[in-house]
Design an enzyme around this catalytic site. Structure first.
Site, short mmCIF file in Angstrom:
data_model
loop_
_atom_site.label_atom_id
_atom_site.label_comp_id
_atom_site.label_asym_id
_atom_site.label_seq_id
_atom_site.Cartn_x
_atom_site.Cartn_y
_atom_site.Cartn_z
N VAL A 47 0.84 -1.20 0.00
CA VAL A 47 0.00 0.00 0.00
C VAL A 47 0.87 1.26 0.00
CG1 VAL A 47 -1.77 1.30 1.27
CG2 VAL A 47 -1.90 -1.19 1.14
N CYS A 48 1.99 1.20 0.71
CA CYS A 48 2.86 2.38 0.86
C CYS A 48 3.26 3.02 -0.47
CB CYS A 48 4.09 2.04 1.69
SG CYS A 48 3.69 1.45 3.36
N PRO A 49 3.72 2.23 -1.47
CA PRO A 49 4.13 2.89 -2.71
C PRO A 49 2.97 3.56 -3.44
CG PRO A 49 4.29 0.51 -2.95
CD PRO A 49 4.00 0.78 -1.50
N LEU A 52 2.63 6.97 -1.59
CA LEU A 52 3.76 7.87 -1.85
C LEU A 52 3.76 8.34 -3.30
CD1 LEU A 52 6.59 6.25 0.27
CD2 LEU A 52 4.98 8.04 0.90
#
Length: 188
Positions: A47-49, A52
């Site tokens: 999920v993080c990428p 970002l």
């Protein structure tokens, strides 16, 4: 967890990776402009990428509002660089990626997952005096909407400039605001 609204950001100093450079970022760098501090669990994840990249694609909109974006995880600045080298989505990032290896910044903002060594997904809008004006914290499996974060920044800036007015639900710049008073009680 302690409420952080209207609290000054605690002093900090961390390493960061930004556009091919390693540098130090301190609490003093949050002063004189609006800031968004955007915690996420870890580099090289799922999920993080997506979050970002969404921030990277909207970075100019934040900059136009005199706001700097700071993403933060407990990974090192070297891991941030390796991730940018490995991922085309992360390579788009031009804002500072802070390395909170000791978890001190994550603890100060109340997002540290003790025992996991990672942060929850926390988004903080900070005014030019270094004071938290808005924030939200999500579980690690729930991604955020950068458009809503941008809207919260715009609302915080509007209220800072027009202290006698407030922004209703779903407010956007140019839309009607409210002036609190007894004449509105029970009429909305």
């Amino acid at each position: 967890m302690e409420n952080l609204i209207n609290k000054k950001v605690a002093p900090f100093s961390v390493q960061a990776y930004q556009a091919g450079e390693l540098k130090t970022v301190t609490d003093a760098e949050l002063l004189g402009h609006w800031s968004v501090v955007f915690f996420y669990p870890a580099d090289f994840t799922f999920v993080c990428p997506t979050e970002l990249e969404d921030l990277a694609e909207n970075y100019e909109a934040f900059k136009k509002l005199n706001c700097e974006v700071y993403s933060v995880s407990t990974d090192s600045a070297f891991v941030h660089k390796a991730w940018a080298d490995a991922s085309p989505n992360i390579a788009k990032i031009r804002y500072p990626m802070l390395a909170d290896c000791a978890g001190e910044l994550s603890r100060a903002f109340g997002v540290m997952i003790e025992g996991a060594g990672q942060a929850l997904r926390g988004s903080f809008v900070i005014n030019p005096e270094g004071v938290v004006k808005a924030y939200e914290i999500h579980d690690t499996s729930i991604g955020r909407n950068v458009e809503e974060l941008l809207r919260k920044l715009e609302a915080a800036q509007f209220v800072a400039e027009h202290g006698d007015q407030v922004c209703p639900a779903r407010w956007k710049p140019g839309k009607a605001t409210l002036k609190p008073g007894l004449d509105l009680v029970g009429k909305l």
